[in-house]
Design an enzyme around this catalytic site. Sequence first.
Site, short mmCIF file in Angstrom:
data_model
loop_
_atom_site.label_atom_id
_atom_site.label_comp_id
_atom_site.label_asym_id
_atom_site.label_seq_id
_atom_site.Cartn_x
_atom_site.Cartn_y
_atom_site.Cartn_z
N ASP A 67 0.78 -1.19 -0.09
CA ASP A 67 -0.10 -0.03 -0.05
C ASP A 67 0.96 1.28 0.00
O ASP A 67 2.07 1.23 0.22
CB ASP A 67 -0.87 0.17 1.31
CG ASP A 67 -1.87 -1.13 1.32
OD1 ASP A 67 -2.17 -1.65 0.33
OD2 ASP A 67 -2.30 -1.56 2.54
N TYR A 144 6.74 -9.62 6.97
CA TYR A 144 6.78 -8.46 7.07
C TYR A 144 7.43 -7.93 8.38
O TYR A 144 7.21 -8.87 9.47
CB TYR A 144 5.35 -7.76 7.06
CG TYR A 144 4.52 -7.50 5.74
CD1 TYR A 144 4.98 -6.50 5.11
CD2 TYR A 144 4.16 -8.44 5.07
CE1 TYR A 144 4.31 -5.96 3.65
CE2 TYR A 144 3.64 -8.44 3.77
CZ TYR A 144 3.58 -7.19 3.21
OH TYR A 144 3.14 -7.09 1.83
#
Length: 298
Positions: A67, A144
Amino acid sequence: MNGQEGETANATLGEVRLRLSVAYDGTDFAGWARQPRLRTVQGELERALDTVLPGRHHRLTVAGRTDAGVHATGQLAHLDLTPDELAVLAKQRSRSHARPLAPEEALRRRINGLAGHADDLIVSTIDRAPEGFDARFSAVWRRYQYRVADDLGIRDPLQRHSTVWVSGRLDVEAMDAAARSLLGLHDFASFCKPRDGATTIRTLQSFGWHRDAAGVLVAEVQADAFCHSMVRALVGACVAVGEGRIGLDEVPGILQARERTNRFHVMPAKGLTLTQVGYPPDDQLAARAEQTRARRSE
């Protein structure tokens, strides 16, 4: 963070598939995916590719879309080139030596010279992909990292683009326990921004918190795939536990409710970095890709 249906296909007969390792500071990017009139990672890279190899549009397939504001140190993508395009690259030489460069290295240098001018995007490596490799569908996990500095952590201005600062002191032990309570195969609808026709069922393979040497809280989270905003929502729930706004015993109920809640906030994008994408052994790449395609089309 995926959602690339229609963008992935097997290399056309005769084409060669290349695998690209990409890193970027997401601060000034509107995410990975191409968007009209916005600066994106995919847009910058494909624009460079079309300049280096004019005549057609080149499309990248990525392991996981990020994003706006999200960073990456271990993003993977693939690209299919024709033999003629490889031949053009093979004729290019190093500026410092007369010897020809390998086509993959020539392409990497040219891309970085065009797309990397702002110093926030770099193609680290390009190599020929193993047979059956698909950057998106062959992947078996994505990992992540999320960084949060509370009052116990050093607030380093040099890390301001990759670390979220919060006031007060967070209980890292409670946050770690909350993270571990979410592990396994679940419907993560409570932690995902809904998308029509997209499943929210994921396998959260690992999730934990620790303080690094500077006292900064670091989350490491890994899953087979992530739905939109899932990591930042998971982190937000843990931060709420660390602040004492949500009890540790309440976390399973939030997961089981399978609906969004205002009990916690989705954390800012800048603290999140895609660090690694995992793939099976080379002889299992094609089978994994077919298995994933079949599951996503169900």
